[in-house]
Design a protein around this motif. Structure first.
Motif, short mmCIF file in Angstrom:
data_model
loop_
_atom_site.label_atom_id
_atom_site.label_comp_id
_atom_site.label_asym_id
_atom_site.label_seq_id
_atom_site.Cartn_x
_atom_site.Cartn_y
_atom_site.Cartn_z
N THR A 8 14.69 5.70 14.39
CA THR A 8 13.99 6.58 15.33
C THR A 8 14.88 6.83 16.54
OG1 THR A 8 11.84 7.01 16.37
CG2 THR A 8 12.73 4.78 16.64
N GLY A 10 14.74 9.70 20.31
CA GLY A 10 13.94 10.66 21.05
C GLY A 10 14.46 12.04 20.72
N ILE A 11 13.74 13.05 21.12
CA ILE A 11 14.19 14.41 20.89
C ILE A 11 15.57 14.58 21.55
CG2 ILE A 11 12.98 15.31 22.95
CD1 ILE A 11 12.23 17.77 21.22
N LYS A 15 19.49 11.33 16.70
CA LYS A 15 18.97 10.62 15.52
C LYS A 15 19.42 11.29 14.23
CE LYS A 15 14.68 11.20 14.53
NZ LYS A 15 14.91 12.00 13.29
N SER A 16 19.42 12.63 14.22
CA SER A 16 19.83 13.35 13.00
C SER A 16 21.29 13.07 12.65
CB SER A 16 19.64 14.86 13.19
OG SER A 16 18.28 15.14 13.42
N SER A 19 21.26 9.76 11.04
CA SER A 19 20.63 9.92 9.74
C SER A 19 21.64 10.46 8.73
CB SER A 19 19.43 10.89 9.87
OG SER A 19 18.76 11.01 8.65
N ASP A 31 12.91 11.42 5.17
CA ASP A 31 12.81 12.10 6.47
C ASP A 31 11.36 12.55 6.72
OD1 ASP A 31 12.88 14.01 8.55
OD2 ASP A 31 15.00 14.40 8.16
N ASP A 33 10.14 14.30 9.12
CA ASP A 33 10.05 15.70 9.55
C ASP A 33 10.02 16.65 8.36
OD1 ASP A 33 9.76 15.38 12.24
OD2 ASP A 33 11.86 15.74 12.75
N ASP A 114 13.27 7.71 8.27
CA ASP A 114 13.61 8.48 9.47
C ASP A 114 12.31 9.01 10.06
OD1 ASP A 114 14.32 10.47 11.27
OD2 ASP A 114 16.04 11.14 10.11
N PRO A 116 10.53 10.09 13.66
CA PRO A 116 10.66 10.33 15.10
C PRO A 116 9.65 9.53 15.94
CG PRO A 116 10.77 12.40 13.90
CD PRO A 116 10.40 11.34 12.90
N GLN A 162 6.76 12.21 24.03
CA GLN A 162 7.17 11.04 23.25
C GLN A 162 7.29 9.83 24.18
OE1 GLN A 162 10.93 12.13 21.46
NE2 GLN A 162 9.96 13.45 19.92
#
Length: 201
Positions: A8, A10-11, A15-16, A19, A31, A33, A114, A116, A162
């Motif tokens: 995890t 934050g925006i 993180k991507s 990942s 994922d 999302d 994954d 968020p 968040q």
């Protein structure tokens, strides 16, 4: 025994990026999302529930959900956000568990979940270890504004929806500090793989 890693951040924390590092290391990533988009596609049970809850105003001409419109409603209203989450989250959890069990059954050394909102949704029990991708608040704000073309006010709204990254960092088993270069992030990532005995798998 498959190690399940709860990833995890934050925006706009990166993180991507982390990942993708797992994917490049041939560690499967589930994922949340992507699954969240699949469970609200036309014909899926969550789609019908969302249309009923939020009305036809959030639908595009082709009947699909207008994510921008829905986003503008939920980012600034905690009650509306909770209403959406109560529809989407159970459907996402169910599919994530199905994919996790599939990875375990096929003998994967590890699987990444994954998610968020791993801490906000109280889903840490799904993972053996939790990993937070962290950046300082000012870095997060500037990256989000630049990435999404948002005003400072809009970016702050989204970040505020968040749990603060500092709190996530304190709750996590492991942290990757993503304030620096991509090479520095990769170095921390490979150190973790070695710690988890995943480096050569």
């Amino acid at each position: 025994m498959t190690l399940s890693i709860g990833l995890t951040g934050g925006i706009a924390s990166g993180k991507s990026t982390v990942s993708n590092m797992f994917k490049e290391a041939n560690i499967p990533v589930i994922d949340a999302d992507i699954i969240a988009r699949q469970v609200v596609e036309q014909g899926a049970p969550a789609y019908r529930l969302i249309a009923e809850a939020f009305g036809s105003g959030i639908l595009q001409e082709d009947g699909s959900i207008d994510r921008e419109k829905l986003g503008s409603i939920i980012f600034q209203n905690a009650n509306e956000r909770e209403k959406l989450n109560s529809i989407v989250h159970p459907a996402v959890r169910k599919e994530m568990l199905r994919q996790k069990e599939e990875a375990e059954a096929s003998g994967e050394a590890a699987v990444v979940l994954d998610i968020p909102l791993l801490f906000e949704s109280k889903l840490t029990h799904l993972a053996d270890v939790t990993l937070v991708v962290y950046v300082n608040p000012d870095v997060q704000l500037s990256r989000l504004m630049r990435r999404n073309g948002l005003s400072e006010e809009d970016a702050k709204w989204r970040i505020a929806s968040q749990l603060p990254l500092n709190e996530k960092k304190d709750q996590a088993d492991e942290v990757i500090d993503n304030n620096g270069t991509i090479e520095e992030t990769k170095k921390q990532f490979h150190t973790l793989l070695e710690k988890w005995n995943l480096a050569s798998k």
